[in-house]
Design an enzyme around this catalytic site. Structure first.
Site, PDB file in Angstrom:
ATOM      1  N   LYS A  14      39.712 -25.209  45.079  1.00 31.11           N
ATOM      2  CA  LYS A  14      40.491 -25.788  46.178  1.00 31.11           C
ATOM      3  C   LYS A  14      41.262 -27.023  45.713  1.00 31.11           C
ATOM      4  O   LYS A  14      42.455 -27.135  45.939  1.00 31.11           O
ATOM      5  CB  LYS A  14      39.571 -26.158  47.365  1.00 31.11           C
ATOM      6  CG  LYS A  14      38.785 -24.981  47.921  1.00 31.11           C
ATOM      7  CD  LYS A  14      37.994 -25.360  49.170  1.00 31.11           C
ATOM      8  CE  LYS A  14      36.896 -26.358  48.918  1.00 31.11           C
ATOM      9  NZ  LYS A  14      35.719 -25.821  48.238  1.00 31.11           N
ATOM     10  N   ARG A  89      34.681 -27.369  57.559  1.00 32.10           N
ATOM     11  CA  ARG A  89      33.529 -26.770  56.889  1.00 32.10           C
ATOM     12  C   ARG A  89      32.453 -26.323  57.873  1.00 32.10           C
ATOM     13  O   ARG A  89      31.435 -25.801  57.440  1.00 32.10           O
ATOM     14  CB  ARG A  89      32.914 -27.792  55.940  1.00 32.10           C
ATOM     15  CG  ARG A  89      33.316 -27.600  54.459  1.00 32.10           C
ATOM     16  CD  ARG A  89      32.673 -28.725  53.658  1.00 32.10           C
ATOM     17  NE  ARG A  89      32.484 -28.466  52.279  1.00 32.10           N
ATOM     18  CZ  ARG A  89      33.297 -28.871  51.301  1.00 32.10           C
ATOM     19  NH1 ARG A  89      34.429 -29.468  51.584  1.00 32.10           N
ATOM     20  NH2 ARG A  89      32.974 -28.654  50.047  1.00 32.10           N
ATOM     21  N   ARG A 128      32.398 -29.125  34.940  1.00 31.89           N
ATOM     22  CA  ARG A 128      33.066 -30.329  35.441  1.00 31.89           C
ATOM     23  C   ARG A 128      32.099 -31.514  35.403  1.00 31.89           C
ATOM     24  O   ARG A 128      32.498 -32.635  35.100  1.00 31.89           O
ATOM     25  CB  ARG A 128      33.569 -30.109  36.874  1.00 31.89           C
ATOM     26  CG  ARG A 128      34.293 -31.324  37.435  1.00 31.89           C
ATOM     27  CD  ARG A 128      35.037 -31.053  38.720  1.00 31.89           C
ATOM     28  NE  ARG A 128      34.135 -30.780  39.822  1.00 31.89           N
ATOM     29  CZ  ARG A 128      34.536 -30.462  41.050  1.00 31.89           C
ATOM     30  NH1 ARG A 128      35.823 -30.346  41.328  1.00 31.89           N
ATOM     31  NH2 ARG A 128      33.652 -30.221  42.005  1.00 31.89           N
ATOM     32  N   ARG A 134      30.724 -36.987  38.555  1.00 31.41           N
ATOM     33  CA  ARG A 134      30.301 -36.689  39.934  1.00 31.41           C
ATOM     34  C   ARG A 134      28.832 -36.324  39.932  1.00 31.41           C
ATOM     35  O   ARG A 134      28.423 -35.352  39.300  1.00 31.41           O
ATOM     36  CB  ARG A 134      31.138 -35.539  40.503  1.00 31.41           C
ATOM     37  CG  ARG A 134      32.405 -36.026  41.164  1.00 31.41           C
ATOM     38  CD  ARG A 134      33.210 -34.891  41.732  1.00 31.41           C
ATOM     39  NE  ARG A 134      32.502 -34.118  42.743  1.00 31.41           N
ATOM     40  CZ  ARG A 134      33.092 -33.217  43.521  1.00 31.41           C
ATOM     41  NH1 ARG A 134      34.390 -32.994  43.399  1.00 31.41           N
ATOM     42  NH2 ARG A 134      32.393 -32.542  44.411  1.00 31.41           N
ATOM     43  N   ARG A 146      24.598 -26.750  47.489  1.00 32.90           N
ATOM     44  CA  ARG A 146      25.949 -26.798  48.087  1.00 32.90           C
ATOM     45  C   ARG A 146      26.419 -25.392  48.437  1.00 32.90           C
ATOM     46  O   ARG A 146      27.033 -25.173  49.488  1.00 32.90           O
ATOM     47  CB  ARG A 146      26.938 -27.450  47.111  1.00 32.90           C
ATOM     48  CG  ARG A 146      26.743 -28.967  47.038  1.00 32.90           C
ATOM     49  CD  ARG A 146      27.279 -29.548  45.746  1.00 32.90           C
ATOM     50  NE  ARG A 146      28.702 -29.415  45.588  1.00 32.90           N
ATOM     51  CZ  ARG A 146      29.335 -29.645  44.439  1.00 32.90           C
ATOM     52  NH1 ARG A 146      28.658 -30.042  43.368  1.00 32.90           N
ATOM     53  NH2 ARG A 146      30.641 -29.504  44.353  1.00 32.90           N
TER      54      ARG A 146
HETATM   55  P1  B4P Z   1      37.534 -27.125  42.427  1.00 37.24           P
HETATM   56  O1  B4P Z   1      37.144 -25.735  42.757  1.00 37.24           O
HETATM   57  O2  B4P Z   1      38.943 -27.505  42.525  1.00 37.24           O
HETATM   58  O3  B4P Z   1      36.579 -27.956  43.357  1.00 37.24           O
HETATM   59  P2  B4P Z   1      36.481 -27.897  44.923  1.00 37.24           P
HETATM   60  O4  B4P Z   1      36.412 -26.486  45.480  1.00 37.24           O
HETATM   61  O5  B4P Z   1      37.577 -28.740  45.476  1.00 37.24           O
HETATM   62  O6  B4P Z   1      35.056 -28.554  45.025  1.00 37.24           O
HETATM   63  P3  B4P Z   1      34.013 -29.004  46.102  1.00 37.24           P
HETATM   64  O7  B4P Z   1      33.958 -28.020  47.235  1.00 37.24           O
HETATM   65  O8  B4P Z   1      32.774 -29.229  45.348  1.00 37.24           O
HETATM   66  O9  B4P Z   1      34.427 -30.427  46.546  1.00 37.24           O
HETATM   67  P4  B4P Z   1      34.639 -31.256  47.850  1.00 37.24           P
HETATM   68  O10 B4P Z   1      35.225 -32.464  47.301  1.00 37.24           O
HETATM   69  O11 B4P Z   1      35.423 -30.524  48.902  1.00 37.24           O
HETATM   70  O12 B4P Z   1      37.064 -27.414  40.975  1.00 37.24           O
HETATM   71  C1  B4P Z   1      35.860 -27.004  40.407  1.00 37.24           C
HETATM   72  C2  B4P Z   1      35.989 -26.921  38.895  1.00 37.24           C
HETATM   73  O13 B4P Z   1      36.499 -25.626  38.561  1.00 37.24           O
HETATM   74  C3  B4P Z   1      36.955 -27.934  38.270  1.00 37.24           C
HETATM   75  O14 B4P Z   1      36.374 -28.465  37.132  1.00 37.24           O
HETATM   76  C4  B4P Z   1      38.179 -27.100  37.899  1.00 37.24           C
HETATM   77  O15 B4P Z   1      38.839 -27.586  36.767  1.00 37.24           O
HETATM   78  C5  B4P Z   1      37.577 -25.742  37.635  1.00 37.24           C
HETATM   79  N1  B4P Z   1      38.499 -24.656  37.905  1.00 37.24           N
HETATM   80  C6  B4P Z   1      39.384 -24.593  38.939  1.00 37.24           C
HETATM   81  N2  B4P Z   1      40.093 -23.435  38.865  1.00 37.24           N
HETATM   82  C7  B4P Z   1      39.624 -22.753  37.761  1.00 37.24           C
HETATM   83  C8  B4P Z   1      39.952 -21.493  37.163  1.00 37.24           C
HETATM   84  N3  B4P Z   1      40.887 -20.698  37.673  1.00 37.24           N
HETATM   85  N4  B4P Z   1      39.265 -21.104  36.068  1.00 37.24           N
HETATM   86  C9  B4P Z   1      38.301 -21.905  35.540  1.00 37.24           C
HETATM   87  N5  B4P Z   1      37.950 -23.119  36.049  1.00 37.24           N
HETATM   88  C10 B4P Z   1      38.612 -23.546  37.156  1.00 37.24           C
HETATM   89  O16 B4P Z   1      33.172 -31.510  48.490  1.00 37.24           O
HETATM   90  C11 B4P Z   1      32.193 -32.337  47.918  1.00 37.24           C
HETATM   91  C12 B4P Z   1      31.118 -32.695  48.942  1.00 37.24           C
HETATM   92  O17 B4P Z   1      31.684 -33.532  49.983  1.00 37.24           O
HETATM   93  C13 B4P Z   1      30.480 -31.550  49.723  1.00 37.24           C
HETATM   94  O18 B4P Z   1      29.396 -30.962  49.020  1.00 37.24           O
HETATM   95  C14 B4P Z   1      30.016 -32.269  51.019  1.00 37.24           C
HETATM   96  O19 B4P Z   1      28.793 -32.953  50.821  1.00 37.24           O
HETATM   97  C15 B4P Z   1      31.092 -33.291  51.255  1.00 37.24           C
HETATM   98  N6  B4P Z   1      32.139 -32.820  52.183  1.00 37.24           N
HETATM   99  C16 B4P Z   1      33.448 -32.644  51.859  1.00 37.24           C
HETATM  100  N7  B4P Z   1      34.140 -32.189  52.925  1.00 37.24           N
HETATM  101  C17 B4P Z   1      33.252 -32.079  53.948  1.00 37.24           C
HETATM  102  C18 B4P Z   1      33.363 -31.635  55.310  1.00 37.24           C
HETATM  103  N8  B4P Z   1      34.521 -31.203  55.824  1.00 37.24           N
HETATM  104  N9  B4P Z   1      32.230 -31.656  56.082  1.00 37.24           N
HETATM  105  C19 B4P Z   1      31.063 -32.083  55.604  1.00 37.24           C
HETATM  106  N10 B4P Z   1      30.891 -32.500  54.317  1.00 37.24           N
HETATM  107  C20 B4P Z   1      31.978 -32.501  53.486  1.00 37.24           C
END
Ligand code: B4P
Length: 192
Positions: A14, A89, A128, A134, A146
């Site tokens: 994302k 979420r 990551r 993180r 998660r």
């Molecule tokens: P991404 O995949 O970009 O990470 P994300 O989905 O944004 O992560 P996440 O869901 O953990 O984070 P959030 O901040 O929303 O990247 C993952 C890795 O994969 C990276 O290293 C990237 O380089 C790699 N990658 C990407 N594409 C790739 C590909 N094609 N091939 C190989 N590798 C690839 O949430 C964090 C925390 O915040 C949650 O657990 C929760 O506690 C809280 N939170 C956030 N929003 C919330 C909400 N609305 N309600 C309640 N809690 C919330």
């Protein structure tokens, strides 16, 4: 306005794809994860409360994230559209978002749901965690918690938008550019 939700489990890409989408479509990026990490970095009371939950792989309370999104919408009145990343979420967050957008006389155009296998998610997040600093990425137990939160509370958000025929699924495995191409194809088809 073009308002999109980028949806998927933790590690589905994302954050990665959001950067490219906002550049191409001129949208304002609203990531609740980024907003929460900024509160943590500033050591605000909200950040301290959020950190203890995030470090366990749990979601932070709905009222906290809905409040953050509400003020972000208010402070960006000129936006051409919003890309919601990591929000909503829970079903309560989805209902609150619809109401907030209704007040602005707009709505969600489409939810783009990225599909990635669980083993790929765990492997990406552990990788990551080696460099990101993180604390929620460097422990496999927390990563699996998660993913469990996603299945228990977040997956239902897609059902909510399916009722309004707004969900498209997109392959989330492959190169970053291949996945971006798949997302753009879906978005462009709604702009015609
Ligand atoms: P991404 O995949 O970009 O990470 P994300 O989905 O944004 O992560 P996440 O869901 O953990 O984070 P959030 O901040 O929303 O990247 C993952 C890795 O994969 C990276 O290293 C990237 O380089 C790699 N990658 C990407 N594409 C790739 C590909 N094609 N091939 C190989 N590798 C690839 O949430 C964090 C925390 O915040 C949650 O657990 C929760 O506690 C809280 N939170 C956030 N929003 C919330 C909400 N609305 N309600 C309640 N809690 C919330």
């Amino acid at each position: 306005m073009l308002n999109l939700i980028l949806f998927g489990p933790p590690g589905s890409g994302k954050g990665t794809q959001s950067e490219k989408l906002i550049a191409k479509y001129g949208l304002k990026h609203l990531s609740t994860g980024d907003l929460l990490r900024s509160e943590i970095a500033q050591k605000t009371p909200l950040g301290l409360e959020a950190k203890s939950l995030m470090d366990k792989g749990q979601l932070v309370p709905d009222a906290v994230v809905i409040g953050m999104i509400s003020s972000a919408l208010e402070t960006n009145p000129e936006a051409k559209g919003f890309l919601f990343d990591g929000f909503p979420r829970t079903s309560a967050q989805a209902e609150a978002l619809d109401k907030l957008l209704e007040l602005k006389e707009t709505s969600i155009k489409m939810m783009l749901a990225m599909v990635v296998t669980e083993e790929e998610l765990v492997s990406r997040l552990l990788k990551r965690g080696e460099t990101s600093g993180r604390s929620d990425d460097n422990n496999e137990g927390v990563i699996r918690a998660r993913i469990a939160e996603y299945h228990n509370k977040t997956a239902a958000v897609a059902d909510y938008y399916k009722k309004f025929d707004k969900v498209v699924t997109v392959k989330g495995e492959g190169t970053v550019d291949e996945i971006f191409g798949g997302l753009c194809k879906e978005i462009d088809s709604t702009l015609d």
